[in-house]
Design a protein around this motif. Structure first.
Motif, PDB file in Angstrom:
ATOM      1  N   UNK A   1      63.641   6.062  58.522  1.00  0.00           N
ATOM      2  CA  UNK A   1      62.350   5.364  58.391  1.00  0.00           C
ATOM      3  C   UNK A   1      62.262   4.677  57.030  1.00  0.00           C
ATOM      4  N   UNK A   2      62.722   5.390  55.986  1.00  0.00           N
ATOM      5  CA  UNK A   2      62.638   4.834  54.631  1.00  0.00           C
ATOM      6  C   UNK A   2      63.454   3.552  54.486  1.00  0.00           C
ATOM      7  N   UNK A   3      64.465   3.374  55.341  1.00  0.00           N
ATOM      8  CA  UNK A   3      65.285   2.154  55.263  1.00  0.00           C
ATOM      9  C   UNK A   3      64.567   0.942  55.858  1.00  0.00           C
ATOM     10  N   UNK A   4      63.413   1.153  56.479  1.00  0.00           N
ATOM     11  CA  UNK A   4      62.581   0.101  57.058  1.00  0.00           C
ATOM     12  C   UNK A   4      63.325  -0.803  58.054  1.00  0.00           C
ATOM     13  N   UNK A   5      63.969  -0.190  59.052  1.00  0.00           N
ATOM     14  CA  UNK A   5      64.625  -1.011  60.076  1.00  0.00           C
ATOM     15  C   UNK A   5      63.589  -1.581  61.051  1.00  0.00           C
ATOM     16  N   UNK A   6      64.000  -2.576  61.809  1.00  0.00           N
ATOM     17  CA  UNK A   6      63.129  -3.133  62.855  1.00  0.00           C
ATOM     18  C   UNK A   6      63.015  -2.141  64.013  1.00  0.00           C
ATOM     19  N   UNK A   7      64.104  -1.427  64.277  1.00  0.00           N
ATOM     20  CA  UNK A   7      64.177  -0.554  65.464  1.00  0.00           C
ATOM     21  C   UNK A   7      64.935   0.731  65.130  1.00  0.00           C
ATOM     22  N   UNK A   8      64.492   1.826  65.729  1.00  0.00           N
ATOM     23  CA  UNK A   8      65.260   3.083  65.663  1.00  0.00           C
ATOM     24  C   UNK A   8      65.466   3.559  67.096  1.00  0.00           C
ATOM     25  N   UNK A   9      66.703   3.937  67.422  1.00  0.00           N
ATOM     26  CA  UNK A   9      66.932   4.532  68.739  1.00  0.00           C
ATOM     27  C   UNK A   9      67.106   6.033  68.574  1.00  0.00           C
ATOM     28  N   UNK A  10      66.518   6.755  69.527  1.00  0.00           N
ATOM     29  CA  UNK A  10      66.669   8.210  69.550  1.00  0.00           C
ATOM     30  C   UNK A  10      67.148   8.568  70.952  1.00  0.00           C
ATOM     31  N   UNK A  11      68.387   9.000  71.032  1.00  0.00           N
ATOM     32  CA  UNK A  11      69.013   9.215  72.331  1.00  0.00           C
ATOM     33  C   UNK A  11      69.477  10.657  72.485  1.00  0.00           C
ATOM     34  N   UNK A  12      69.835  11.007  73.711  1.00  0.00           N
ATOM     35  CA  UNK A  12      70.397  12.327  74.025  1.00  0.00           C
ATOM     36  C   UNK A  12      69.416  13.460  73.715  1.00  0.00           C
ATOM     37  N   UNK A  13      68.217  13.311  74.262  1.00  0.00           N
ATOM     38  CA  UNK A  13      67.169  14.311  74.078  1.00  0.00           C
ATOM     39  C   UNK A  13      65.828  13.613  74.169  1.00  0.00           C
ATOM     40  N   UNK A  14      64.756  14.386  74.036  1.00  0.00           N
ATOM     41  CA  UNK A  14      63.408  13.833  74.191  1.00  0.00           C
ATOM     42  C   UNK A  14      62.928  13.196  72.882  1.00  0.00           C
ATOM     43  N   UNK A  15      62.651  11.890  72.895  1.00  0.00           N
ATOM     44  CA  UNK A  15      62.170  11.260  71.655  1.00  0.00           C
ATOM     45  C   UNK A  15      60.687  11.493  71.374  1.00  0.00           C
ATOM     46  N   UNK A  16      59.977  12.138  72.305  1.00  0.00           N
ATOM     47  CA  UNK A  16      58.505  12.255  72.213  1.00  0.00           C
ATOM     48  C   UNK A  16      57.991  12.732  70.851  1.00  0.00           C
ATOM     49  N   UNK A  17      58.605  13.744  70.229  1.00  0.00           N
ATOM     50  CA  UNK A  17      58.029  14.235  68.965  1.00  0.00           C
ATOM     51  C   UNK A  17      58.021  13.192  67.842  1.00  0.00           C
ATOM     52  N   UNK A  18      58.776  12.114  68.005  1.00  0.00           N
ATOM     53  CA  UNK A  18      58.962  11.180  66.882  1.00  0.00           C
ATOM     54  C   UNK A  18      58.329   9.808  67.103  1.00  0.00           C
ATOM     55  N   UNK A  19      57.945   9.510  68.339  1.00  0.00           N
ATOM     56  CA  UNK A  19      57.547   8.132  68.664  1.00  0.00           C
ATOM     57  C   UNK A  19      56.312   7.678  67.887  1.00  0.00           C
ATOM     58  N   UNK A  20      55.265   8.520  67.809  1.00  0.00           N
ATOM     59  CA  UNK A  20      54.047   8.020  67.157  1.00  0.00           C
ATOM     60  C   UNK A  20      54.289   7.786  65.666  1.00  0.00           C
ATOM     61  N   UNK A  21      55.095   8.643  65.052  1.00  0.00           N
ATOM     62  CA  UNK A  21      55.400   8.430  63.628  1.00  0.00           C
ATOM     63  C   UNK A  21      56.134   7.106  63.422  1.00  0.00           C
ATOM     64  N   UNK A  22      57.050   6.788  64.307  1.00  0.00           N
ATOM     65  CA  UNK A  22      57.794   5.528  64.186  1.00  0.00           C
ATOM     66  C   UNK A  22      56.877   4.338  64.423  1.00  0.00           C
ATOM     67  N   UNK A  23      56.016   4.460  65.419  1.00  0.00           N
ATOM     68  CA  UNK A  23      55.080   3.358  65.680  1.00  0.00           C
ATOM     69  C   UNK A  23      54.139   3.148  64.496  1.00  0.00           C
TER      70      UNK A  23
END
Ligand code: FMN
Length: 318
Positions: A90-112
């Motif tokens: 997140x600190x690198x300020x990318x346009x997009x982060x992919x979270x694969x091979x498991x449930x991304x739910x715990x992280x989505x709102x923080x990324x948004x």
């Protein structure tokens, strides 16, 4: 001139609807920068075993210099073990982060909240449902043809299934290595292609001449879907995700008998020795079925341009 525009190109601010897959460690800052500078979307892969200094070094390559859009790929179960990986991404300020091979739910709102687009690779109807429920923005339908860890359903059936489940942007991954592949998935309704194996032959990839040579020599029938290498390295990948690698007699011999590869076994010693000297008759080399289409090491920009041009020519007929 770039002529193919999709929801993906608009969303990511790029001119070619393809991303380089976040392969670890092969997709570092140099590869991502080269892909983005060529008009595609460059991604850097972060692995659960990566050291923080190495991650910082790779991210600096893409962040320093003229600004380009880029993304970072993470593995869900690795974030559970090392939550700081997500903070670093997140600190690198990318346009997009992919979270694969498991449930991304715990992280989505923080990324948004941080203004970051979220993608997730899905390998089945069930995983697509998990990603949709989690609120990810882009689903990547990853077929079993893919190199590295993947599921067991082919790209085309999986893509059709996922496209029928959602109106959110869907990107296809697994076995796409030419403009034919890109044109096919765009015609099917995907917004772009997520391409890994062909970029193993990019000059900017973080792999050795020996690894590239082996990829050039391998044909489409010479891959193996296995968890042998996870077992040999005590990697805790969920059982349903095996990995596609170049087929060797060693890999084939132990596939299905992985439980015999525990610590202290002679097979492990053989593997460790081979890994140290890059003896790819024993050590693993993750790559997908598209190896049969790959013949030469080239700059990433040439790979992007060739795929784009051929796809444009094919789609023009429509
Ligand atoms: C060498 C290699 C390493 C990979 N590492 C990762 C990874 O760390 N994280 C990830 O999400 N996907 C990883 N993948 C999978 C890719 O994201 C992608 O799904 C795949 O490369 C697409 O299929 P293709 O190889 O046929 O182009 C890897 C793939 C390869 C070939």
């Amino acid at each position: 001139m770039h002529v193919i525009t999709t929801r993906l190109t608009e969303q990511l601010g790029v001119s070619v609807p393809l991303l380089n897959a976040p392969m670890t460690p092969q997709a570092g800052g140099r590869l991502a920068r080269a892909v983005s500078e060529a008009g595609g979307f460059g991604m850097v892969g972060i692995d659960g075993t990566d050291r923080q200094e190495d991650i910082a070094e790779q991210l600096a390559i893409i962040r320093d210099g003229p600004p380009v859009p880029f993304g970072i790929g993470l593995v869900a179960w690795a974030i559970e073990q090392r939550p700081e990986l997500l903070d670093i991404a997140i600190a690198a300020r990318p346009t997009l982060i992919s979270i694969s091979f498991g449930d991304p739910a715990p992280y989505v709102s923080r990324l948004h909240e941080a203004g970051i687009i979220v993608a997730s690779q899905v390998q089945s109807r069930d995983w697509a449902a998990v990603a949709l429920e989690a609120g990810v923005d882009i689903l990547v339908a990853q077929g079993t043809e893919a190199g590295g860890h993947t599921g067991s359903v082919g790209t085309l059936p999986l893509l059709q299934i996922v496209l029928e489940m959602t109106n959110r942007p869907v990107v296809a991954a697994g076995g796409i290595a030419s403009g034919r592949g890109l044109a096919a998935v765009l015609a099917a309704g995907a917004e772009g292609a997520w391409i890994g194996t062909p970029f193993l032959l990019a000059e900017e990839a973080r792999n050795s001449a020996k690894a590239r040579e082996r990829i050039v020599q391998s044909s489409e029938t010479e891959t193996l879907y296995t968890s042998v290498y996870d077992r040999l390295q005590d990697m805790r990948w969920p059982e349903e995700f095996r990995a596609r690698a170049i087929r060797t007699a060693f890999g084939a011999e132990w596939t299905g008998r992985e439980e015999l590869l525990g610590a202290g076994t002679s097979a492990r010693a053989t593997f460790e020795r081979a890994k140290a000297i890059e003896d790819f008759d024993v050590a693993h080399l993750y790559a997908g079925q598209s190896v049969g289409l790959l013949h030469a090491v080239r700059p990433a920009a040439a790979i992007v341009a060739e795929i784009e041009t051929q796809a444009e020519q094919l789609l023009e007929r429509w």
